[in-house]
Motif scaffolding. Structure first.
Motif, PDB file in Angstrom:
ATOM      1  N   PRO A   1      -7.785 -10.420   3.268  1.00 41.23           N
ATOM      2  CA  PRO A   1      -8.011  -9.239   4.113  1.00 41.23           C
ATOM      3  C   PRO A   1      -7.586  -7.945   3.414  1.00 41.23           C
ATOM      4  O   PRO A   1      -8.094  -6.871   3.749  1.00 41.23           O
ATOM      5  N   GLU A   2      -6.668  -8.043   2.457  1.00 35.99           N
ATOM      6  CA  GLU A   2      -6.220  -6.881   1.683  1.00 35.99           C
ATOM      7  C   GLU A   2      -7.270  -6.589   0.615  1.00 35.99           C
ATOM      8  O   GLU A   2      -7.350  -7.262  -0.417  1.00 35.99           O
ATOM      9  N   LYS A   3      -8.094  -5.599   0.856  1.00 39.33           N
ATOM     10  CA  LYS A   3      -9.200  -5.280  -0.042  1.00 39.33           C
ATOM     11  C   LYS A   3      -8.696  -4.957  -1.449  1.00 39.33           C
ATOM     12  O   LYS A   3      -7.693  -4.288  -1.620  1.00 39.33           O
ATOM     13  N   ASP A   4      -9.405  -5.468  -2.463  1.00 36.64           N
ATOM     14  CA  ASP A   4      -9.122  -5.211  -3.878  1.00 36.64           C
ATOM     15  C   ASP A   4      -7.804  -5.834  -4.354  1.00 36.64           C
ATOM     16  O   ASP A   4      -7.235  -5.414  -5.360  1.00 36.64           O
TER      17      ASP A   4
ATOM     18  N   ALA B   1      -6.137  -1.338  -7.640  1.00 36.65           N
ATOM     19  CA  ALA B   1      -6.336  -2.744  -7.305  1.00 36.65           C
ATOM     20  C   ALA B   1      -5.251  -3.568  -7.979  1.00 36.65           C
ATOM     21  O   ALA B   1      -4.593  -3.097  -8.922  1.00 36.65           O
TER      22      ALA B   1
ATOM     23  N   ARG C   1       0.852  -1.178   0.000  1.00 35.74           N
ATOM     24  CA  ARG C   1       0.000   0.000   0.000  1.00 35.74           C
ATOM     25  C   ARG C   1       0.896   1.239   0.000  1.00 35.74           C
ATOM     26  O   ARG C   1       1.917   1.275   0.680  1.00 35.74           O
TER      27      ARG C   1
ATOM     28  N   ASP D   1      -6.968   3.686   7.458  1.00 37.36           N
ATOM     29  CA  ASP D   1      -7.226   4.081   6.059  1.00 37.36           C
ATOM     30  C   ASP D   1      -6.656   3.083   5.051  1.00 37.36           C
ATOM     31  O   ASP D   1      -6.505   3.410   3.873  1.00 37.36           O
ATOM     32  N   ARG D   2      -6.381   1.874   5.498  1.00 44.34           N
ATOM     33  CA  ARG D   2      -5.729   0.922   4.606  1.00 44.34           C
ATOM     34  C   ARG D   2      -6.588   0.591   3.386  1.00 44.34           C
ATOM     35  O   ARG D   2      -6.103   0.548   2.265  1.00 44.34           O
ATOM     36  N   ASP D   3      -7.881   0.352   3.610  1.00 44.34           N
ATOM     37  CA  ASP D   3      -8.735  -0.071   2.503  1.00 44.34           C
ATOM     38  C   ASP D   3      -8.916   1.008   1.438  1.00 44.34           C
ATOM     39  O   ASP D   3      -9.248   0.696   0.291  1.00 44.34           O
ATOM     40  N   THR D   4      -8.729   2.261   1.809  1.00 40.84           N
ATOM     41  CA  THR D   4      -8.905   3.347   0.839  1.00 40.84           C
ATOM     42  C   THR D   4      -7.582   3.882   0.295  1.00 40.84           C
ATOM     43  O   THR D   4      -7.581   4.802  -0.531  1.00 40.84           O
TER      44      THR D   4
END
Length: 457
Positions: A356-359, A149, A115, A125-128
């Motif tokens: 767990p890591e989105k996208d 992604a 990331r 804010d990891r997912d965004t």
């Protein structure tokens, strides 16, 4: 996911290019990184190998939709393609399309994914936060790319399993690399001089081993000094011989029957229960020692021991992997080779492949981790679902089925529900199951695939 940023696709093999095609149909912008000099670079190394499955199972629907307006003609659906034909008649024309070529970078090896500005330990804010993909280009330049992604379709060809037992290299294996060939050498063609008239030890009990052994027997007909040794860890080779005439895939059954005859005739010397413990270089060749003290003398080893995923570049991501096969956790139990063949694996998509890591998604051969069989058609359904999920169409992402590109028929249409257990031979006959090279990539060589090359059990 920030749809203003590109989606990184790692790998330009069949599943990677299919991912790009589906992303484009969804209005998303892919950027494709291929470590090799051209698309299908891994397949190029086994272009001499014929796949078990016919063309109709090896074409992705979205890729075909891109190709058809150009005048491209689909190969005969029932023909069994060689790896080289898969490249020349499908992947290369697909990669040459402006829609793909403008987004494809070859000689671009991904060395890390993370990331942007965050290591694995940071959650806020990891997912965004967008991903950063670090790429080493052929000229040596290293660049970072910011993307929304990541779809990892890099396969497993570059990381073969070691020759030793217990998952570790045999003692001395690192010092014998000059006597160990690639996993699927062209023994009767391009690489013939490396094998003709020599003592050759093939290690492994998958279809890659079978294919190599049969080709070596053909070499020995004109070079009788060629000695062919075959070592497997199991006590019998019945798994490799397969179902013969009753096999759901006739080409695979014929392969096993022919191999059995060669062993029974003495053309191939089988050493069962031979788990390799050590290799010793000698002036006259190589001594191979088993765990129980037996030894074999050889000049060259062909390692048909299967493959494993390269997870090093993903160290800064939060992954959830099955502890046995190193596939996504929900997929692992569905593909464990101790309980499943490729024909008994139900269709699956983004939900099963999620981490767990989105996208972030691992797809294709690499999604199967260490499991040795894979369907190209399964990989195509994976990326169709993943593209839908990234585009925000969760209904389409969750509605998974095994769609056969030529006909649009899924396995349930053929009279079998993917939720109902069936015999391997029945499901395989319906879906075109193949051994992944067993690369194996539906799609793997009558010897490989992407896709992956057997095992040494």
């Amino acid at each position: 996911m920030d749809k203003h940023l590109r989606v990184a696709v790692i790998g330009a093999g069949p599943v990677g290019l299919a991912a790009a095609a589906h992303l484009l149909e969804r209005g998303l912008e892919p950027i494709i990184f291929e470590a090799g000099a051209s698309t299908g670079a891994a397949i190029e190394q086994w272009r001499h190998i014929r796949l078990f499955s016919p063309w109709r199972f090896n074409l992705d629907a979205a890729a075909v939709r891109l190709l058809k307006p150009t005048g491209w003609e689909s190969p005969r659906p029932t023909a069994l393609p060689y790896g080289g034909e898969l490249i020349d008649d499908y992947l290369a024309p697909l990669a040459d399309l402006p829609a793909i070529a403008s987004r494809l970078q070859t000689g671009a090896r991904v060395i890390a994914v993370t990331r942007a500005g965050l290591d694995k330990t940071h959650v806020r804010d990891r997912d965004t936060t967008p991903f950063m993909v670090r790429v080493e280009h052929a000229a040596g330049e290293v660049r970072d790319y910011i993307v929304s992604a990541v779809v990892d379709a890099s396969g497993t060809w570059a990381t073969r399993n070691p020759l030793g037992t217990s998952g570790l290299p045999a003692i001395g294996e690192d010092r014998a690399t000059d006597r160990i060939s690639s996993p699927l050498p062209d023994v009767s063609g391009r690489d013939r001089d490396s094998f003709a008239g020599r003592r050759v030890l093939v290690v492994g009990a998958g279809h890659s081993a079978a294919n190599t052994l049969i080709n070596l027997a053909d070499v020995a007909k004109s070079n009788p000094e060629t000695k062919i040794l075959w070592a497997i860890r199991g006590v019998t080779a019945q798994k490799v011989y397969g179902g013969g005439d009753a096999d759901g895939l006739p080409a695979r059954g014929q392969l096993g029957s022919r191999l059995r005859r060669l062993v029974e005739s003495g053309a191939i010397e089988l050493h069962a229960g031979f788990g390799i413990a050590a290799l010793k270089n000698l002036d006259s060749g190589l001594t191979v020692e088993s765990a129980d003290g037996r030894t074999l003398e050889t000049d060259v080893i062909v390692p048909c021991t299967g493959f494993r995923p390269d997870l090093e570049m993903l160290r800064e991501l939060r992954l959830n992997l099955d502890p046995a096969v190193e596939a996504p956790t929900e997929l692992g139990p569905l593909i464990d080779p101790e309980f499943h063949s490729c024909g008994t694996v139900p269709p699956h998509g983004a939900k099963v492949l999620a981490h767990p890591e989105k996208d972030f998604y691992i797809v294709g051969m690499k999604s199967y981790g260490r499991a040795p069989t894979f369907l190209l058609a399964t990989g195509y359904e994976q990326v169709r679902s993943v593209a839908a999920a990234l585009a925000g169409d969760q209904v389409a992402a969750d509605t998974v089925h095994l769609e056969l590109p030529e006909t649009g028929v899924c396995s349930s249409d053929a009279g079998t529900s993917c939720d109902v257990p069936v015999t391997d031979s029945k499901r395989e006959a319906e879906t075109g199951c193949c051994a992944a090279p067993e690369p194996a990539f539906v799609g793997f060589p009558t010897g490989l695939v992407h896709g992956r090359s057997g095992s040494n059990n």
